[in-house]
Design an enzyme around this catalytic site. Sequence first.
Site, short mmCIF file in Angstrom:
data_model
loop_
_atom_site.label_atom_id
_atom_site.label_comp_id
_atom_site.label_asym_id
_atom_site.label_seq_id
_atom_site.Cartn_x
_atom_site.Cartn_y
_atom_site.Cartn_z
N TYR A 142 0.85 -1.19 0.00
CA TYR A 142 0.00 0.00 0.00
C TYR A 142 0.88 1.23 0.00
O TYR A 142 1.63 1.47 0.95
CB TYR A 142 -0.91 -0.04 1.23
CG TYR A 142 -1.93 1.08 1.33
CD1 TYR A 142 -2.28 1.87 0.24
CD2 TYR A 142 -2.56 1.32 2.55
CE1 TYR A 142 -3.23 2.87 0.36
CE2 TYR A 142 -3.51 2.32 2.68
CZ TYR A 142 -3.84 3.09 1.59
OH TYR A 142 -4.78 4.08 1.71
N LYS A 170 -1.75 -1.60 -3.84
CA LYS A 170 -2.80 -0.59 -3.73
C LYS A 170 -2.14 0.78 -3.89
O LYS A 170 -1.29 1.18 -3.09
CB LYS A 170 -3.52 -0.67 -2.38
CG LYS A 170 -4.60 0.39 -2.22
CD LYS A 170 -5.24 0.35 -0.84
CE LYS A 170 -6.24 1.49 -0.67
NZ LYS A 170 -6.83 1.55 0.69
#
Length: 305
Positions: A142, A170
Amino acid sequence: MPQVTSSSRPFGSLLSAMVTPFTPQGEVDLAAAVQLARRLVDAGHDGLVLNGTTGEAPTTHAPEKAELIAAVVEAVGDRAYVVAGAGSNDTLHAARMAEQAAEAGAHGLLVVSPYYSRPSQPGVVAHVRAVLDAGDLPAMLYDVPGRAGVRLADATIDTLAADERVVAFKDATGDTVNAARGIARTGLAWYSGDDGLVAQFLAVGAVGVVGVVTQAASAMFRELLDAWDRGDVPAAQRAYAATLPVTDAVNGAGFQAVHVKAALEVLGLIPRRTVRLPYVPATDDEVDGIREALRAAGLLDAALT
């Protein structure tokens, strides 16, 4: 639920960073969480992210996190991937979170770079590897520099992508050009981390979204992704345009966790918009604005039952 692999969509395509419902006294409301998880999956979600920032992970504690994961896995784990956040600027704490998530039955981990501390890139690599070793689950990296204070360098992404446990990314950088480069270079399954940029990320090769507004507008985002998959670009564009007013209403002031809880309360998907400090609940005026945006989008009439 199929085993997570390095396939093109290892965690599905439509995922939400799910809120953590609380009781009026501020305790985790597991029954409400399970009900929300079931409704989201019924509405087209094939993945849920628990214990992320939107789930108020900085203010929930280890037993609560584990209980939430176990309850949601039991409720929907045969129909959707359950990904658990393992984020902290304390590496030992993040590693323990990963270990507990695995014990609770999570299918994967969401691993963010340590926030606030702003470590060096080698420090980020060492941190992520420690978390991966502790959880031993497939992971989604992320990158969210707006919260973490540091952006993952290309070399850092490449180094971590070489680990077979890292299967997805992400991207909350807003940089679709660099996303295209990263997708081509690493082969990771790329997910938009921004509700408002889903179409743009899909256009450069992303496989789906990990959103916030997605849990208040599930059908819209499902329609967008399905239209894109069947090659119907005009339909995907129309669906994307329809999501934008809702995204603006929920994300506009920047307090996503607060405002999406208000939206979910208006829709009847959670019983109340209680949050934990330092968040404070959305005001009645803010809720009225969100309600009007949901009504204008036709979502109040189509609220999940």
